[in-house]
Write a protein that holds these residues in place. Structure first.
Motif, PDB file in Angstrom:
ATOM      1  N   ALA A  36       0.800  -1.140   0.005  1.00 53.72           N
ATOM      2  CA  ALA A  36      -0.049   0.162  -0.095  1.00 53.72           C
ATOM      3  C   ALA A  36       0.910   1.153  -0.074  1.00 53.72           C
ATOM      4  O   ALA A  36       0.487   2.049  -0.571  1.00 53.72           O
ATOM      5  CB  ALA A  36      -0.826  -0.083   1.319  1.00 53.72           C
ATOM      6  N   ILE A  37       1.965   1.300   0.847  1.00 56.62           N
ATOM      7  CA  ILE A  37       2.830   2.506   0.656  1.00 56.62           C
ATOM      8  C   ILE A  37       4.129   2.239  -0.205  1.00 56.62           C
ATOM      9  O   ILE A  37       4.936   3.311  -0.145  1.00 56.62           O
ATOM     10  CB  ILE A  37       3.160   2.734   2.121  1.00 56.62           C
ATOM     11  CG1 ILE A  37       4.257   1.640   2.719  1.00 56.62           C
ATOM     12  CG2 ILE A  37       2.054   3.145   2.909  1.00 56.62           C
ATOM     13  CD1 ILE A  37       4.815   1.851   4.116  1.00 56.62           C
ATOM     14  N   GLY A  38       4.281   1.197  -0.872  1.00 60.58           N
ATOM     15  CA  GLY A  38       5.341   1.248  -2.035  1.00 60.58           C
ATOM     16  C   GLY A  38       6.580   0.571  -1.533  1.00 60.58           C
ATOM     17  O   GLY A  38       7.737   0.697  -2.210  1.00 60.58           O
ATOM     18  N   ILE A  39       6.408  -0.452  -0.474  1.00 61.60           N
ATOM     19  CA  ILE A  39       7.701  -0.869  -0.128  1.00 61.60           C
ATOM     20  C   ILE A  39       7.457  -2.561  -0.525  1.00 61.60           C
ATOM     21  O   ILE A  39       6.526  -3.158   0.028  1.00 61.60           O
ATOM     22  CB  ILE A  39       8.103  -0.768   1.440  1.00 61.60           C
ATOM     23  CG1 ILE A  39       8.166   0.599   1.748  1.00 61.60           C
ATOM     24  CG2 ILE A  39       9.132  -1.631   1.772  1.00 61.60           C
ATOM     25  CD1 ILE A  39       8.376   0.968   3.065  1.00 61.60           C
ATOM     26  N   GLU A  40       8.342  -3.172  -1.053  1.00 59.40           N
ATOM     27  CA  GLU A  40       8.281  -4.476  -1.498  1.00 59.40           C
ATOM     28  C   GLU A  40       9.473  -5.089  -1.147  1.00 59.40           C
ATOM     29  O   GLU A  40      10.676  -4.781  -0.684  1.00 59.40           O
ATOM     30  CB  GLU A  40       7.859  -4.666  -2.920  1.00 59.40           C
ATOM     31  CG  GLU A  40       6.594  -4.122  -3.228  1.00 59.40           C
ATOM     32  CD  GLU A  40       6.183  -4.349  -4.629  1.00 59.40           C
ATOM     33  OE1 GLU A  40       6.460  -5.260  -5.248  1.00 59.40           O
ATOM     34  OE2 GLU A  40       5.356  -3.332  -5.381  1.00 59.40           O
ATOM     35  N   GLY A  41       9.494  -6.641  -1.297  1.00 58.97           N
ATOM     36  CA  GLY A  41      10.556  -7.386  -1.152  1.00 58.97           C
ATOM     37  C   GLY A  41      11.066  -7.413   0.370  1.00 58.97           C
ATOM     38  O   GLY A  41      10.573  -7.070   1.399  1.00 58.97           O
ATOM     39  N   VAL A  42      12.440  -7.063   0.434  1.00 58.44           N
ATOM     40  CA  VAL A  42      13.157  -7.343   1.746  1.00 58.44           C
ATOM     41  C   VAL A  42      12.906  -5.892   2.301  1.00 58.44           C
ATOM     42  O   VAL A  42      13.427  -5.785   3.700  1.00 58.44           O
ATOM     43  CB  VAL A  42      14.688  -7.445   1.465  1.00 58.44           C
ATOM     44  CG1 VAL A  42      14.891  -9.144   1.076  1.00 58.44           C
ATOM     45  CG2 VAL A  42      15.375  -6.735   0.606  1.00 58.44           C
ATOM     46  N   GLY A  43      12.592  -5.014   1.599  1.00 58.21           N
ATOM     47  CA  GLY A  43      12.444  -3.615   2.143  1.00 58.21           C
ATOM     48  C   GLY A  43      11.252  -3.699   3.162  1.00 58.21           C
ATOM     49  O   GLY A  43      11.141  -2.665   4.034  1.00 58.21           O
ATOM     50  N   VAL A  44      10.410  -4.674   3.129  1.00 58.34           N
ATOM     51  CA  VAL A  44       9.294  -4.690   3.867  1.00 58.34           C
ATOM     52  C   VAL A  44       9.813  -4.958   5.209  1.00 58.34           C
ATOM     53  O   VAL A  44       9.616  -4.382   6.469  1.00 58.34           O
ATOM     54  CB  VAL A  44       8.217  -5.784   3.690  1.00 58.34           C
ATOM     55  CG1 VAL A  44       7.257  -5.988   4.510  1.00 58.34           C
ATOM     56  CG2 VAL A  44       7.642  -5.412   2.271  1.00 58.34           C
ATOM     57  N   PHE A  45      10.797  -5.881   5.395  1.00 63.03           N
ATOM     58  CA  PHE A  45      11.454  -6.335   6.619  1.00 63.03           C
ATOM     59  C   PHE A  45      12.432  -5.267   7.207  1.00 63.03           C
ATOM     60  O   PHE A  45      12.398  -5.045   8.405  1.00 63.03           O
ATOM     61  CB  PHE A  45      12.294  -7.650   6.483  1.00 63.03           C
ATOM     62  CG  PHE A  45      12.941  -8.078   7.421  1.00 63.03           C
ATOM     63  CD1 PHE A  45      12.193  -8.600   8.594  1.00 63.03           C
ATOM     64  CD2 PHE A  45      14.337  -7.796   7.804  1.00 63.03           C
ATOM     65  CE1 PHE A  45      12.948  -8.958   9.884  1.00 63.03           C
ATOM     66  CE2 PHE A  45      15.160  -8.244   8.993  1.00 63.03           C
ATOM     67  CZ  PHE A  45      14.368  -8.888  10.068  1.00 63.03           C
ATOM     68  N   TYR A  46      13.245  -4.662   6.291  1.00 63.98           N
ATOM     69  CA  TYR A  46      14.188  -3.807   6.811  1.00 63.98           C
ATOM     70  C   TYR A  46      13.907  -2.338   6.804  1.00 63.98           C
ATOM     71  O   TYR A  46      14.243  -1.601   7.994  1.00 63.98           O
ATOM     72  CB  TYR A  46      15.720  -3.799   5.744  1.00 63.98           C
ATOM     73  CG  TYR A  46      16.270  -5.045   5.741  1.00 63.98           C
ATOM     74  CD1 TYR A  46      16.866  -5.344   6.730  1.00 63.98           C
ATOM     75  CD2 TYR A  46      16.038  -6.023   4.729  1.00 63.98           C
ATOM     76  CE1 TYR A  46      17.558  -6.671   6.869  1.00 63.98           C
ATOM     77  CE2 TYR A  46      17.034  -7.006   4.537  1.00 63.98           C
ATOM     78  CZ  TYR A  46      17.619  -7.371   5.863  1.00 63.98           C
ATOM     79  OH  TYR A  46      18.315  -8.640   5.891  1.00 63.98           O
TER      80      TYR A  46
END
Length: 81
Positions: free
Chosen positions: A14-24
């Protein structure tokens, strides 16, 4: 607006963060959101974000001083009024 719990992946998308970015990255976003809510005297909206596989909150709630389930109830009660 849904008045429900959201997964980290759903929020990230929803806010444009995907992949490992979600975790970090998302944990920092949620820390800032939680601090902002608490400073305004509101329950933390970050309590509504859970792991999709376990349904458990993030480690911030496990290690924190506010009981997670109580905070979730406070969020729903606060925004229902």
């Amino acid at each position: 607006m849904r008045r429900t719990i959201v997964t980290y992946g759903e929020l990230g998308k929803a806010i444009g963060i995907e992949g490992v970015g979600v975790f970090y990255e998302l944990r920092h976003v949620l820390d800032d959101l939680s601090d902002d809510c608490i400073n305004r005297g509101e329950p933390s909206l970050a309590a509504l974000i859970v792991n999709k596989d376990t349904g458990a909150p993030g480690s911030g709630w496990t290690d924190g001083i506010r009981p997670w389930h109580t905070e979730v109830q406070k969020v729903f009660q606060f925004w229902a009024s």
